[in-house]
Design an enzyme around this catalytic site. Structure first.
Site, PDB file in Angstrom:
ATOM      1  N   LYS A 177       0.850  -1.196   0.000  1.00 41.32           N
ATOM      2  CA  LYS A 177       0.000   0.000   0.000  1.00 41.32           C
ATOM      3  C   LYS A 177       0.883   1.243   0.000  1.00 41.32           C
ATOM      4  CE  LYS A 177      -2.501   1.704   3.654  1.00 41.32           C
ATOM      5  NZ  LYS A 177      -2.449   3.179   3.730  1.00 41.32           N
ATOM      6  N   ASP A 202      -3.436   4.408  -1.947  1.00 38.00           N
ATOM      7  CA  ASP A 202      -4.394   4.886  -0.941  1.00 38.00           C
ATOM      8  C   ASP A 202      -4.311   6.402  -0.837  1.00 38.00           C
ATOM      9  OD1 ASP A 202      -6.178   4.960   1.172  1.00 38.00           O
ATOM     10  OD2 ASP A 202      -4.690   4.344   2.675  1.00 38.00           O
ATOM     11  N   LYS A 231      -7.151   8.411  -1.150  1.00 39.89           N
ATOM     12  CA  LYS A 231      -8.411   8.880  -0.556  1.00 39.89           C
ATOM     13  C   LYS A 231      -8.950  10.136  -1.231  1.00 39.89           C
ATOM     14  CE  LYS A 231      -7.498   6.973   4.071  1.00 39.89           C
ATOM     15  NZ  LYS A 231      -6.092   6.569   3.992  1.00 39.89           N
ATOM     16  N   PHE A 232      -9.252  10.030  -2.515  1.00 43.14           N
ATOM     17  CA  PHE A 232      -9.737  11.206  -3.244  1.00 43.14           C
ATOM     18  C   PHE A 232     -11.122  11.652  -2.745  1.00 43.14           C
ATOM     19  CE2 PHE A 232      -7.102   9.491  -6.949  1.00 43.14           C
ATOM     20  CZ  PHE A 232      -6.051  10.336  -6.678  1.00 43.14           C
ATOM     21  N   ASP A 253     -13.377  15.143  -3.923  1.00 47.39           N
ATOM     22  CA  ASP A 253     -13.399  16.445  -4.582  1.00 47.39           C
ATOM     23  C   ASP A 253     -14.668  16.547  -5.417  1.00 47.39           C
ATOM     24  OD1 ASP A 253     -12.488  18.921  -5.823  1.00 47.39           O
ATOM     25  OD2 ASP A 253     -10.466  18.305  -5.219  1.00 47.39           O
ATOM     26  N   ILE A 254     -14.783  17.579  -6.239  1.00 43.58           N
ATOM     27  CA  ILE A 254     -15.950  17.686  -7.103  1.00 43.58           C
ATOM     28  C   ILE A 254     -15.882  16.581  -8.166  1.00 43.58           C
ATOM     29  CG2 ILE A 254     -16.260  20.168  -6.729  1.00 43.58           C
ATOM     30  CD1 ILE A 254     -14.904  20.586  -9.488  1.00 43.58           C
ATOM     31  N   PRO A 255     -17.032  16.216  -8.736  1.00 41.86           N
ATOM     32  CA  PRO A 255     -17.036  15.061  -9.646  1.00 41.86           C
ATOM     33  C   PRO A 255     -16.012  15.152 -10.777  1.00 41.86           C
ATOM     34  CG  PRO A 255     -19.281  15.587  -9.010  1.00 41.86           C
ATOM     35  CD  PRO A 255     -18.418  16.669  -8.419  1.00 41.86           C
ATOM     36  N   ALA A 256     -15.874  16.305 -11.398  1.00 43.80           N
ATOM     37  CA  ALA A 256     -14.937  16.401 -12.528  1.00 43.80           C
ATOM     38  C   ALA A 256     -13.505  16.142 -12.073  1.00 43.80           C
ATOM     39  CB  ALA A 256     -15.051  17.781 -13.182  1.00 43.80           C
ATOM     40  N   THR A 257     -13.177  16.625 -10.898  1.00 44.37           N
ATOM     41  CA  THR A 257     -11.815  16.405 -10.393  1.00 44.37           C
ATOM     42  C   THR A 257     -11.621  14.962  -9.940  1.00 44.37           C
ATOM     43  OG1 THR A 257     -11.745  18.717  -9.750  1.00 44.37           O
ATOM     44  CG2 THR A 257     -10.085  17.292  -8.765  1.00 44.37           C
ATOM     45  N   THR A 301     -11.264   6.237  11.027  1.00 47.43           N
ATOM     46  CA  THR A 301     -11.368   5.752  12.414  1.00 47.43           C
ATOM     47  C   THR A 301     -10.804   6.755  13.409  1.00 47.43           C
ATOM     48  OG1 THR A 301      -9.397   4.470  11.942  1.00 47.43           O
ATOM     49  CG2 THR A 301     -11.476   3.275  11.969  1.00 47.43           C
ATOM     50  N   GLY A 318       0.827  -2.768   8.551  1.00 39.06           N
ATOM     51  CA  GLY A 318       2.009  -1.922   8.413  1.00 39.06           C
ATOM     52  C   GLY A 318       3.087  -2.306   9.390  1.00 39.06           C
ATOM     53  N   ARG A 319       3.136  -1.565  10.514  1.00 42.99           N
ATOM     54  CA  ARG A 319       4.264  -1.684  11.440  1.00 42.99           C
ATOM     55  C   ARG A 319       4.557  -3.080  11.969  1.00 42.99           C
ATOM     56  NH1 ARG A 319       1.935   3.399  14.492  1.00 42.99           N
ATOM     57  NH2 ARG A 319       0.101   2.419  13.522  1.00 42.99           N
TER      58      ARG A 319
END
Ligand code: C5P
Length: 239
Positions: free
Chosen positions: A33, A60, A62-63, A65-69, A125, A216-217
Site C-alpha cells: 500500500k 491509498d 483517498k480522493f 473532490d468535485i465530480p470532474a476532479t 477511524t 504496516g508496522r
C-alpha cells in the site's frame, strides 16, 4: 485466496529507498500500500518501481473532490497501474460515479487489461461519534452513518470499502463477497498495538469477513519483516 494475497503491507513512515529495500527482503510479498506520505514525498514513479518488482499496488490517496476532479484524478492514478485505489464515500453519488468512469478511462488509455478496483472510505477511524456531532454537526450513531456511506458507495457501483475490523461483521452481512472489505487495524497476537485503538488478529479479521488486510508496522518495523510476514500468512493458512 492464498494467504499472501490477503496481506497488503503498508509502506508508511519510510523513504523510497528503505521501502524498496524492505520489500526486496520479503520474497513472498504480493501486495503493498502506497499512501499519501510516500506518494507525496516521491511521486507516481514509486508505483512503477513497485510494479517492476512484480508487486500489486494499493494506491491509498483517498480522493474527495468535485465530480470532474474525481474523474480526472482517478484517470491519472489508474494509468499508473495500481490495482486498488481509495475514494471517500462522502464525495457523493456523482463524484463516485465519475471516479469509476475516470478510472476505467485511465486504465484503457494506458493499455491496461482492467481498471483498478475502487474502495470507498466511509468514516476515518480517527473520528468518534462525539466529535462528529461537535465538529461536523452529525448526530447519527457512527455505525449507522458508516452503513449509510457504504450503501451510497455500493449504489454508485463501487465494489468495496475500507473499514475498521469492528465494522466487518455488519458490513459483510449487508454486502456479501465479491464486495471487497479491506481492513487496517490488524495486529498479530504478539505484536505491539502502536496507536491503533481497536485491533483484530489477521485470522479474526478474515473470519469476520475481511477480503484483504492492511498490515504496516507489525511487518515493516519487525527485526525480520519476511519472518513477520510469513507468520501472518501461516496464521491465515491454518483457517
Ligand atoms: O502500521 P499499521 O498496521 O497500523 O498501518 C495501518 C495502515 O492502515 C496505515 O497505512 C494507516 O494509515 C492505514 N489506516 C488505518 N486506519 C484507518 C485507515 C487507514 O490504520 N482507518
Amino acid at each position: 485466496m492464498e494467504p499472501a494475497d490477503r496481506i497488503i503491507v503498508a509502506l508508511d513512515g519510510m523513504g523510497v529507498e528503505r521501502a524498496l529495500a524492505m520489500v526486496d527482503t520479503i520474497p513472498d510479498l504480493r501486495w503493498v500500500k502506497v499512501g499519501l506520505e510516500l506518494f507525496s514525498a516521491v511521486g507516481p514513479a514509486v508505483v512503477a518501481q513497485l510494479r517492476q518488482r512484480g508487486l500489486r499496488v494499493f494506491l491509498d490517496l483517498k480522493f474527495h473532490d468535485i465530480p470532474a476532479t474525481m474523474a480526472g484524478a482517478c484517470r491519472s492514478a489508474a494509468a499508473l497501474g495500481a490495482e486498488l485505489m481509495t475514494v471517500h464515500a462522502c464525495a457523493g453519488s456523482a463524484g463516485l460515479q465519475q471516479a469509476l468512469a475516470g478510472a476505467a478511462a485511465g486504465a484503457e488509455q494506458a493499455g491496461l487489461s482492467e481498471p483498478p478496483q475502487l474502495l470507498a472510505v466511509t468514516v476515518l477511524t480517527s473520528w468518534d461519534e462525539a466529535r462528529l456531532q461537535q465538529q461536523l454537526l452529525l448526530g447519527l450513531p457512527l455505525p449507522v452513518y458508516v452503513r449509510h456511506l457504504a450503501a451510497l458507495a455500493a449504489d454508485a457501483g463501487i465494489g468495496g470499502c475500507v473499514c475498521s475490523p469492528q465494522e466487518l461483521p455488519a458490513l459483510r452481512a449487508c454486502y456479501p463477497e465479491p464486495f471487497a472489505l479491506v481492513t487496517p487495524g490488524i495486529r498479530p497476537a504478539a505484536a505491539a498495538v502502536d496507536d491503533q485503538a481497536r485491533v483484530m488478529t489477521p485470522s479474526e479479521a478474515v473470519q469476520a469477513g475481511a477480503s484483504r488486510l492492511v498490515i504496516g508496522r507489525p511487518i515493516t518495523t519487525a527485526v525480520e519483516p519476511a519472518a513477520a510476514f510469513a507468520r501472518c500468512c501461516a496464521e491465515l493458512g491454518s483457517l
